[in-house]
Design a protein around this motif. Sequence first.
Motif, PDB file in Angstrom:
ATOM      1  N   LEU A  53     -13.668 -12.523  32.949  1.00 50.98           N
ATOM      2  CA  LEU A  53     -12.172 -11.648  32.903  1.00 50.98           C
ATOM      3  C   LEU A  53     -11.317 -11.949  34.126  1.00 50.98           C
ATOM      4  CD1 LEU A  53     -13.975  -8.248  32.410  1.00 50.98           C
ATOM      5  CD2 LEU A  53     -13.125  -9.598  30.678  1.00 50.98           C
ATOM      6  N   THR A  54     -11.806 -13.056  34.909  1.00 53.07           N
ATOM      7  CA  THR A  54     -11.068 -13.256  36.088  1.00 53.07           C
ATOM      8  C   THR A  54      -9.764 -14.436  35.855  1.00 53.07           C
ATOM      9  OG1 THR A  54     -12.630 -15.323  36.447  1.00 53.07           O
ATOM     10  CG2 THR A  54     -13.096 -13.190  37.644  1.00 53.07           C
ATOM     11  N   PRO A  55      -9.546 -15.012  34.820  1.00 50.72           N
ATOM     12  CA  PRO A  55      -8.484 -15.969  34.487  1.00 50.72           C
ATOM     13  C   PRO A  55      -7.256 -15.102  34.511  1.00 50.72           C
ATOM     14  CG  PRO A  55     -10.159 -16.804  33.033  1.00 50.72           C
ATOM     15  CD  PRO A  55     -10.727 -15.276  33.709  1.00 50.72           C
ATOM     16  N   PRO A  56      -6.189 -15.704  35.239  1.00 51.32           N
ATOM     17  CA  PRO A  56      -4.999 -14.957  35.533  1.00 51.32           C
ATOM     18  C   PRO A  56      -4.315 -14.766  34.135  1.00 51.32           C
ATOM     19  CG  PRO A  56      -5.346 -16.360  37.113  1.00 51.32           C
ATOM     20  CD  PRO A  56      -6.360 -16.618  36.215  1.00 51.32           C
ATOM     21  N   ALA A  57      -4.374 -15.781  33.052  1.00 53.41           N
ATOM     22  CA  ALA A  57      -3.845 -15.537  32.040  1.00 53.41           C
ATOM     23  C   ALA A  57      -4.119 -14.448  31.124  1.00 53.41           C
ATOM     24  CB  ALA A  57      -3.934 -16.885  31.026  1.00 53.41           C
ATOM     25  N   LEU A  58      -5.244 -13.891  31.128  1.00 54.80           N
ATOM     26  CA  LEU A  58      -5.486 -12.714  30.506  1.00 54.80           C
ATOM     27  C   LEU A  58      -4.722 -11.366  30.723  1.00 54.80           C
ATOM     28  CD1 LEU A  58      -9.598 -13.059  30.700  1.00 54.80           C
ATOM     29  CD2 LEU A  58      -7.921 -13.228  28.739  1.00 54.80           C
ATOM     30  N   VAL A  59      -3.830 -11.548  31.843  1.00 51.86           N
ATOM     31  CA  VAL A  59      -2.973 -10.462  32.217  1.00 51.86           C
ATOM     32  C   VAL A  59      -1.973 -10.317  30.992  1.00 51.86           C
ATOM     33  CG1 VAL A  59      -1.151  -9.836  33.847  1.00 51.86           C
ATOM     34  CG2 VAL A  59      -3.315 -10.746  34.742  1.00 51.86           C
ATOM     35  N   CYS A  60      -1.511 -11.287  30.427  1.00 57.44           N
ATOM     36  CA  CYS A  60      -0.944 -11.291  29.007  1.00 57.44           C
ATOM     37  C   CYS A  60      -1.258 -10.291  28.081  1.00 57.44           C
ATOM     38  CB  CYS A  60      -0.645 -12.775  28.418  1.00 57.44           C
ATOM     39  SG  CYS A  60       0.084 -13.901  29.513  1.00 57.44           S
ATOM     40  N   VAL A  61      -2.697 -10.087  27.969  1.00 55.39           N
ATOM     41  CA  VAL A  61      -3.269  -9.578  26.745  1.00 55.39           C
ATOM     42  C   VAL A  61      -2.796  -7.902  27.001  1.00 55.39           C
ATOM     43  CG1 VAL A  61      -5.398  -8.615  25.792  1.00 55.39           C
ATOM     44  CG2 VAL A  61      -5.123 -11.139  26.476  1.00 55.39           C
ATOM     45  N   PRO A  62      -3.199  -7.224  28.021  1.00 55.80           N
ATOM     46  CA  PRO A  62      -2.976  -5.842  28.051  1.00 55.80           C
ATOM     47  C   PRO A  62      -1.395  -5.619  28.080  1.00 55.80           C
ATOM     48  CG  PRO A  62      -3.480  -6.220  29.967  1.00 55.80           C
ATOM     49  CD  PRO A  62      -3.929  -7.535  29.128  1.00 55.80           C
ATOM     50  N   MET A  63      -0.348  -6.458  28.547  1.00 56.70           N
ATOM     51  CA  MET A  63       0.964  -6.246  28.362  1.00 56.70           C
ATOM     52  C   MET A  63       1.280  -6.227  26.951  1.00 56.70           C
ATOM     53  SD  MET A  63       2.290  -8.079  31.770  1.00 56.70           S
ATOM     54  CE  MET A  63       1.665  -7.700  33.653  1.00 56.70           C
ATOM     55  N   PHE A  64       0.931  -7.433  26.423  1.00 54.46           N
ATOM     56  CA  PHE A  64       1.477  -7.486  25.005  1.00 54.46           C
ATOM     57  C   PHE A  64       1.133  -6.439  24.165  1.00 54.46           C
ATOM     58  CE2 PHE A  64       2.093 -12.456  25.725  1.00 54.46           C
ATOM     59  CZ  PHE A  64       3.511 -12.309  25.561  1.00 54.46           C
ATOM     60  N   ALA A 242       6.655 -13.483  30.332  1.00 52.23           N
ATOM     61  CA  ALA A 242       7.247 -13.122  28.870  1.00 52.23           C
ATOM     62  C   ALA A 242       6.504 -11.698  28.793  1.00 52.23           C
ATOM     63  CB  ALA A 242       7.031 -14.105  27.692  1.00 52.23           C
ATOM     64  N   ALA A 243       5.260 -11.592  28.886  1.00 55.88           N
ATOM     65  CA  ALA A 243       4.573 -10.332  28.414  1.00 55.88           C
ATOM     66  C   ALA A 243       5.127  -9.311  29.357  1.00 55.88           C
ATOM     67  CB  ALA A 243       3.233 -10.553  28.928  1.00 55.88           C
ATOM     68  N   ALA A 244       5.447  -9.150  30.449  1.00 53.83           N
ATOM     69  CA  ALA A 244       5.939  -8.096  31.398  1.00 53.83           C
ATOM     70  C   ALA A 244       7.424  -7.972  30.838  1.00 53.83           C
ATOM     71  CB  ALA A 244       6.010  -8.774  32.885  1.00 53.83           C
ATOM     72  N   VAL A 245       8.209  -8.698  30.689  1.00 50.55           N
ATOM     73  CA  VAL A 245       9.291  -8.514  30.114  1.00 50.55           C
ATOM     74  C   VAL A 245       9.489  -7.808  28.737  1.00 50.55           C
ATOM     75  CG1 VAL A 245      11.746  -9.576  29.354  1.00 50.55           C
ATOM     76  CG2 VAL A 245      10.432 -10.467  31.425  1.00 50.55           C
ATOM     77  N   SER A 246       8.438  -8.336  27.763  1.00 59.93           N
ATOM     78  CA  SER A 246       8.572  -7.572  26.528  1.00 59.93           C
ATOM     79  C   SER A 246       8.101  -6.098  26.662  1.00 59.93           C
ATOM     80  CB  SER A 246       7.303  -8.378  25.719  1.00 59.93           C
ATOM     81  OG  SER A 246       6.146  -8.256  26.013  1.00 59.93           O
ATOM     82  N   VAL A 247       7.403  -5.746  27.546  1.00 60.11           N
ATOM     83  CA  VAL A 247       7.139  -4.331  27.721  1.00 60.11           C
ATOM     84  C   VAL A 247       8.225  -3.449  28.243  1.00 60.11           C
ATOM     85  CG1 VAL A 247       5.857  -2.630  29.316  1.00 60.11           C
ATOM     86  CG2 VAL A 247       4.429  -4.958  28.407  1.00 60.11           C
ATOM     87  N   LEU A 248       8.968  -4.081  29.131  1.00 58.78           N
ATOM     88  CA  LEU A 248      10.202  -3.591  29.623  1.00 58.78           C
ATOM     89  C   LEU A 248      11.247  -3.569  28.681  1.00 58.78           C
ATOM     90  CD1 LEU A 248      12.105  -2.587  31.836  1.00 58.78           C
ATOM     91  CD2 LEU A 248      12.632  -4.742  32.482  1.00 58.78           C
ATOM     92  N   TYR A 249      11.201  -4.360  27.812  1.00 60.91           N
ATOM     93  CA  TYR A 249      12.317  -4.607  26.791  1.00 60.91           C
ATOM     94  C   TYR A 249      11.938  -3.504  25.689  1.00 60.91           C
ATOM     95  CZ  TYR A 249      15.337  -6.061  23.083  1.00 60.91           C
ATOM     96  OH  TYR A 249      16.244  -6.185  22.037  1.00 60.91           O
ATOM     97  N   ALA A 250      10.722  -3.204  25.420  1.00 58.58           N
ATOM     98  CA  ALA A 250       9.970  -2.205  24.327  1.00 58.58           C
ATOM     99  C   ALA A 250      10.380  -0.760  24.856  1.00 58.58           C
ATOM    100  CB  ALA A 250       8.640  -2.403  24.252  1.00 58.58           C
ATOM    101  N   LEU A 251      10.330  -0.735  26.132  1.00 62.60           N
ATOM    102  CA  LEU A 251      10.753   0.638  26.742  1.00 62.60           C
ATOM    103  C   LEU A 251      12.279   0.869  26.885  1.00 62.60           C
ATOM    104  CD1 LEU A 251       8.458   0.867  29.865  1.00 62.60           C
ATOM    105  CD2 LEU A 251       8.302   2.280  28.096  1.00 62.60           C
TER     106      LEU A 251
END
Length: 429
Positions: A53-64, A242-251
Amino acid sequence: MTMLVTSLISMLLFGFPFMVTLLGSLMLYIYVYMPDFAPRLMMTMVQQVTTGLTPPALVCVPMFILAASLVTSGQSAGRMIRMIKTFVGHLPGGLPITANASCTLFGAVSGSTQATVAAIGGTMRPMLLEAGYSSSFTLGLIINASDIAFLIPPSIGFIVYGVATSTSIGALFLAGIIPGLMILVMFSVYCYFYSKAKKIKVLPKATGAEKIAALKDSLPVMGFPVIVVGGIYSGILSPTEAAAVSVLYALIVEMLIYKSLPMHRVIDAFLQTGVITGVVFILVGAGQAFSWLIGFLQLPQKFIPPLFGPDPSMFRVMAIIVVVYFVACMFVDPIVAIFVLSPIFQPYVVSAGVNPILLGTLVTLQCAIGSATPPFGCDIFTAQLIFRRPYLEVIGHSLPFLLILIAATIILMVFPGIVMFLPNLSMGN
């Protein structure tokens, strides 16, 4: 090894959640065959779960996942479907084509086959039934068209594969676009001829004014692929950004433009994301632990060399890996399959000179296909749960779509330039 496989199958048949099945089988194997080392190995297993669970790239998953939850809770999915139906509904097979295209576009938000089954299937299935399509056809269409979402960025499958093999997630995202669109066209051609053969009535052709109105209504939804694909392709955004921006855009889209998402539903979307992310991450950690145990026991060294032979060619390596992933994902969750199998095959991939981007696309496609294939494809049970239909009815019309997907896999293996065109273009190659 026999006991490990037996315990896995038995716990699956008795209906245990897959995360319990995986970790429970591991614990049972350790305590039965290695009792003297069990306490120390259990500590190592916990460490391996955490390591996964430590790889930083996995942060994308909950955001998407959160972006998809917000969109599903609002009006974006419905407006997108109405827009596509306005443009193609008058064609033979217009409604199934609408379902295919909607699954493809929704993939630019969710990256998940199961989320796509729920979001698109819930709206499209009643329309298809009302138009005269059989229940089995609609279910087979929905669970297989959702496979396309797994190839369209931001695919959770690509993220997990990139983490497991240290492959560029941005390049994988770009590699999946053309194959996803190719499968969309292949599915749509089948639906066109199927509808003509069954003499399904078409919808009235929309006027120019109706098309313009539908396009204006859904225009904000089109921002999602622009953000994800355009942002990564241009180098402005990393996949995580891109994952973080997509959450903001969805809101912004749902709360300010469509005004369809009150605060209590936003909170519900966050809570739902937490639950789904928890399940996904437990599977990721369990897959890492299972992969470590297989390596510790040196099982690949016993079973894999005869499969590949002394000097395997590039095509032979790809073909074997594709078949193994396809079969594995018929029985286990794709995330677990990727984490368990990728380290096993990696030495052969490197020695045969297989392009990791090409292989990652083929593997992710097989994971998507296996998700909708009996006996234990996860999309089948998702459709059963959502639509409350019998198992045999859900899979009754899957064979034509499965054959199309197998044909698509062969095409991509024979013509790898289809996969590599956009990644090579983005690198100026």
